[in-house]
Design a protein around this motif. Structure first.
Motif, PDB file in Angstrom:
ATOM      1  N   LEU A   1       9.817   9.535   6.443  1.00 36.05           N
ATOM      2  CA  LEU A   1       8.884   9.266   5.347  1.00 36.05           C
ATOM      3  C   LEU A   1       9.392   8.116   4.480  1.00 36.05           C
ATOM      4  CD1 LEU A   1       6.292  10.181   3.875  1.00 36.05           C
ATOM      5  CD2 LEU A   1       7.725  11.726   2.529  1.00 36.05           C
ATOM      6  N   ALA A   2      10.700   8.093   4.216  1.00 39.76           N
ATOM      7  CA  ALA A   2      11.280   6.997   3.434  1.00 39.76           C
ATOM      8  C   ALA A   2      11.174   5.679   4.175  1.00 39.76           C
ATOM      9  CB  ALA A   2      12.742   7.309   3.109  1.00 39.76           C
ATOM     10  N   LEU A   3      11.381   5.707   5.477  1.00 38.15           N
ATOM     11  CA  LEU A   3      11.279   4.487   6.280  1.00 38.15           C
ATOM     12  C   LEU A   3       9.851   3.963   6.294  1.00 38.15           C
ATOM     13  CD1 LEU A   3      13.189   2.762   8.038  1.00 38.15           C
ATOM     14  CD2 LEU A   3      12.357   4.061  10.020  1.00 38.15           C
ATOM     15  N   LEU A   4       8.887   4.868   6.233  1.00 41.46           N
ATOM     16  CA  LEU A   4       7.480   4.472   6.224  1.00 41.46           C
ATOM     17  C   LEU A   4       7.068   3.835   4.902  1.00 41.46           C
ATOM     18  CD1 LEU A   4       4.618   4.631   7.610  1.00 41.46           C
ATOM     19  CD2 LEU A   4       4.369   6.863   6.485  1.00 41.46           C
ATOM     20  N   CYS A   5       7.674   4.262   3.813  1.00 42.24           N
ATOM     21  CA  CYS A   5       7.219   3.849   2.476  1.00 42.24           C
ATOM     22  C   CYS A   5       8.065   2.761   1.826  1.00 42.24           C
ATOM     23  CB  CYS A   5       7.174   5.071   1.550  1.00 42.24           C
ATOM     24  SG  CYS A   5       6.024   6.364   2.086  1.00 42.24           S
ATOM     25  N   PHE A   6       9.304   2.564   2.294  1.00 41.16           N
ATOM     26  CA  PHE A   6      10.189   1.611   1.626  1.00 41.16           C
ATOM     27  C   PHE A   6      10.676   0.555   2.609  1.00 41.16           C
ATOM     28  CE2 PHE A   6      10.465   5.525  -0.828  1.00 41.16           C
ATOM     29  CZ  PHE A   6      10.307   5.056  -2.132  1.00 41.16           C
ATOM     30  N   ARG A   7      10.870  -0.644   2.091  1.00 43.73           N
ATOM     31  CA  ARG A   7      11.333  -1.769   2.906  1.00 43.73           C
ATOM     32  C   ARG A   7      12.858  -1.783   2.938  1.00 43.73           C
ATOM     33  NH1 ARG A   7      10.677  -6.280   0.794  1.00 43.73           N
ATOM     34  NH2 ARG A   7       9.715  -5.789  -1.201  1.00 43.73           N
ATOM     35  N   LEU A   8      13.397  -0.920   3.776  1.00 39.74           N
ATOM     36  CA  LEU A   8      14.851  -0.819   3.920  1.00 39.74           C
ATOM     37  C   LEU A   8      15.207  -0.777   5.405  1.00 39.74           C
ATOM     38  CD1 LEU A   8      15.824   1.856   1.244  1.00 39.74           C
ATOM     39  CD2 LEU A   8      16.304  -0.587   1.133  1.00 39.74           C
ATOM     40  N   PRO A   9      16.368  -1.310   5.779  1.00 37.90           N
ATOM     41  CA  PRO A   9      16.820  -1.164   7.165  1.00 37.90           C
ATOM     42  C   PRO A   9      17.049   0.300   7.515  1.00 37.90           C
ATOM     43  CG  PRO A   9      18.089  -2.860   6.008  1.00 37.90           C
ATOM     44  CD  PRO A   9      17.271  -2.141   4.975  1.00 37.90           C
ATOM     45  N   LEU A  10      17.100   0.571   8.787  1.00 37.91           N
ATOM     46  CA  LEU A  10      17.260   1.947   9.251  1.00 37.91           C
ATOM     47  C   LEU A  10      18.555   2.569   8.723  1.00 37.91           C
ATOM     48  CD1 LEU A  10      15.934   4.101  11.093  1.00 37.91           C
ATOM     49  CD2 LEU A  10      17.380   3.236  12.947  1.00 37.91           C
TER      50      LEU A  10
ATOM     51  N   ARG B   1       0.843  -1.210   0.000  1.00 30.65           N
ATOM     52  CA  ARG B   1       0.000   0.000   0.000  1.00 30.65           C
ATOM     53  C   ARG B   1       0.873   1.255   0.000  1.00 30.65           C
ATOM     54  NH1 ARG B   1      -4.653  -1.810   4.415  1.00 30.65           N
ATOM     55  NH2 ARG B   1      -5.327  -3.699   3.308  1.00 30.65           N
ATOM     56  N   PHE B   2       1.773   1.286  -0.945  1.00 31.55           N
ATOM     57  CA  PHE B   2       2.759   2.365  -1.001  1.00 31.55           C
ATOM     58  C   PHE B   2       2.104   3.747  -1.097  1.00 31.55           C
ATOM     59  CE2 PHE B   2       5.330   5.136  -3.775  1.00 31.55           C
ATOM     60  CZ  PHE B   2       6.447   5.293  -2.977  1.00 31.55           C
ATOM     61  N   LEU B   3       1.177   3.902  -2.031  1.00 35.36           N
ATOM     62  CA  LEU B   3       0.541   5.213  -2.222  1.00 35.36           C
ATOM     63  C   LEU B   3      -0.295   5.618  -1.015  1.00 35.36           C
ATOM     64  CD1 LEU B   3      -0.521   5.033  -5.986  1.00 35.36           C
ATOM     65  CD2 LEU B   3       1.428   6.233  -4.983  1.00 35.36           C
ATOM     66  N   LEU B   4      -0.928   4.640  -0.359  1.00 37.98           N
ATOM     67  CA  LEU B   4      -1.714   4.959   0.821  1.00 37.98           C
ATOM     68  C   LEU B   4      -0.832   5.390   1.993  1.00 37.98           C
ATOM     69  CD1 LEU B   4      -4.435   2.131   0.781  1.00 37.98           C
ATOM     70  CD2 LEU B   4      -4.658   4.533   0.096  1.00 37.98           C
ATOM     71  N   ARG B   5       0.424   5.036   1.930  1.00 40.15           N
ATOM     72  CA  ARG B   5       1.362   5.509   2.939  1.00 40.15           C
ATOM     73  C   ARG B   5       1.951   6.873   2.550  1.00 40.15           C
ATOM     74  NH1 ARG B   5       3.797   1.357   6.186  1.00 40.15           N
ATOM     75  NH2 ARG B   5       2.909  -0.701   5.782  1.00 40.15           N
ATOM     76  N   LEU B   6       2.307   7.011   1.255  1.00 34.30           N
ATOM     77  CA  LEU B   6       3.002   8.216   0.809  1.00 34.30           C
ATOM     78  C   LEU B   6       2.103   9.447   0.800  1.00 34.30           C
ATOM     79  CD1 LEU B   6       5.505   9.571  -0.426  1.00 34.30           C
ATOM     80  CD2 LEU B   6       4.688   8.836  -2.668  1.00 34.30           C
ATOM     81  N   LEU B   7       0.923   9.310   0.207  1.00 37.27           N
ATOM     82  CA  LEU B   7       0.063  10.486   0.031  1.00 37.27           C
ATOM     83  C   LEU B   7      -0.398  11.097   1.351  1.00 37.27           C
ATOM     84  CD1 LEU B   7      -2.006   9.337  -3.081  1.00 37.27           C
ATOM     85  CD2 LEU B   7       0.010  10.816  -2.992  1.00 37.27           C
TER      86      LEU B   7
END
Length: 439
Positions: free
Chosen positions: A86-95, A34-40
């Motif tokens: 915001l990037a941490l919320l939208c992308f599956r990456l370590p801190l 749900r990338f867009l629902l997180r980003l917008l």
């Protein structure tokens, strides 16, 4: 009223510029569901958050701690961490990788900022003059160059693969270059305007240098990682090949001995007992006596080994191969290539409920100075992508996830060839094409 709108517009400039720069470094990273629902819903508040936090802090801090320099530094810090969140919320990456990408984005934004101020020195912090078409062109040009020169070279399969210490060092470097030099530039502009362009040029050089270091460090790490991986694979497959060759030789000797035993059994006087014993022995050695002969000893070894494994699992392995056309390839590469491909095929067909579909077809042939290696098998379920390769379904040791297909592709590219994969109607087709006489 107009002045209020100008102040509001200026307060959104840094977060907006930093978000666009961050997009350059995260666009190819794996997205969360749900990338867009997180980003917008989160993107718009993130634009206003730095100014809101700054306003709240100014109400709480003593008057002696307030000032343009302090406000600028604090505002920049909040903008940085807001975009990182915001990037941490939208992308599956370590801190650590999230902050690493955000730091590179901050350097890119500051590079564009300095370039814009260098060309438009009349732009002040409290006015919208200069934020026009030229502003958009300059930032667009700098971001475009940064993407092709830096951003797209830093990722490996959608990941930055940096250690925590290195990410922290990059973050400190980025913030030091951007914030400290920015503060110094502001002070120089107030004291001596002639040094202001020099400071901007120095800041641009520092930002470019730090980003260039990241790309070169990434290339060195990639080269070292590939060497380590291939060394491990080479040693592993070398040991497997030597063991397999010994096993096949042992099987051939056993088959030879069993043939003599069968001949001796024919002297048994009881006809019924003799026939039964002979039949049992012949059935037991039939699969071992079916030695694959393709014209290449290494290919014969791996195909014979895998055919025995297929026989145990009730899998039909058919082979039409001209092994002589592989004579230019290293023995370990041949074993690694076919071993990995057949292991994947055996793993796929072993789970099929329909025994008639448990078949694997191997073809090796040469056409027009090209060697084609083709392995075809049925599979069940759906294939998920892992970059440009199907995602492995096997449980593997940490650090070896998906090694099979990557190793096959590496071997093909080593000889100037390439790997292609097709799947349709639950039929998986793996084809390797290699020039017969590579340069």
């Amino acid at each position: 009223m107009i002045e209020s709108w100008k102040i509001l517009l200026l307060s959104l400039t840094l977060p907006a510029e930093l978000m666009v720069a961050a997009a350059l470094y995260f666009v190819h990273c794996p997205r969360r569901s749900r990338f867009l629902l997180r980003l917008l819903p989160a993107g718009l508040p993130a634009l206003f958050l730095p100014m809101l936090v700054l306003g709240l802090v100014n109400r709480l801090l003593p008057v002696m701690w307030q000032g343009q320099l302090v406000n600028s530094l604090f505002y920049s810090f909040v903008a940085y961490f807001t975009v990182a969140g915001l990037a941490l919320l939208c992308f599956r990456l370590p801190l650590r990788e999230t902050f690493y990408g955000t730091s590179c984005a901050y350097l890119t934004q500051h590079l564009a900022y300095c370039f814009h101020r260098l060309l438009f020195p009349q732009v002040l912090d409290n006015t919208t003059a200069g934020y026009n078409l030229g502003y958009l062109l300059i930032y667009g040009l700098v971001y475009l160059v940064a993407y092709y020169a830096f951003a797209r070279h830093m990722l490996t399969d959608g990941e930055y693969l940096v250690k925590g210490a290195y990410s922290l060092g990059t973050t400190v470097s980025a913030l030091s270059v951007s914030l400290v030099l920015s503060a110094v530039a502001q002070e120089l502009r107030m004291v001596d305007g002639t040094l202001y362009p020099v400071c901007l040029l120095y800041a641009m050089a520092c930002c470019t240098f730090v980003l260039w270091i990241q790309v070169n460090q990434k290339r060195r790490l990639d080269d070292q990682r590939k060497l380590d991986m291939q060394e491990q694979l080479w040693l592993q497959h070398k040991a497997q090949y030597e063991m397999s060759a010994e096993n096949v030789e042992l099987i051939n000797r056993k088959c030879h001995d069993l043939k003599h035993q069968i001949a001796a059994l024919r002297s048994i006087s009881d006809q019924g007992q003799r026939d039964r014993s002979i039949q049992e022995l012949e059935q037991s050695v039939m699969i071992y006596d079916a030695m694959v002969e393709t014209g290449n000893d290494v290919l014969d070894t791996v195909l014979t080994e895998k055919s025995l494994l297929c026989e145990q699992r009730g899998i039909t392995l058919t082979c039409v191969a001209d092994g002589a056309c592989l004579s230019f390839m290293d023995a370990v590469d041949i074993y690694a290539l076919f071993g990995n491909a057949l292991d994947n095929a055996i793993e796929a067909v072993s789970t099929l409920a329909n025994e008639e579909l448990r078949t694997i077809a191997v073809m090796v042939f040469a056409r027009a100075n090209l060697v084609f290696l083709q392995i075809e098998n049925y599979y069940d379920g759906s294939l998920k992508g892992e970059g440009d390769l199907p995602e492995t379904t096997k449980a593997q040791e940490p650090g070896y996830h998906g090694f099979g297909l990557k190793s096959i592709r590496y071997t093909a590219e080593k000889y100037g060839g390439f790997l292609t994969i097709q799947s349709e109607d639950n039929v998986f087709l793996l084809r390797v094409t290699i020039p017969r006489y590579p340069s």
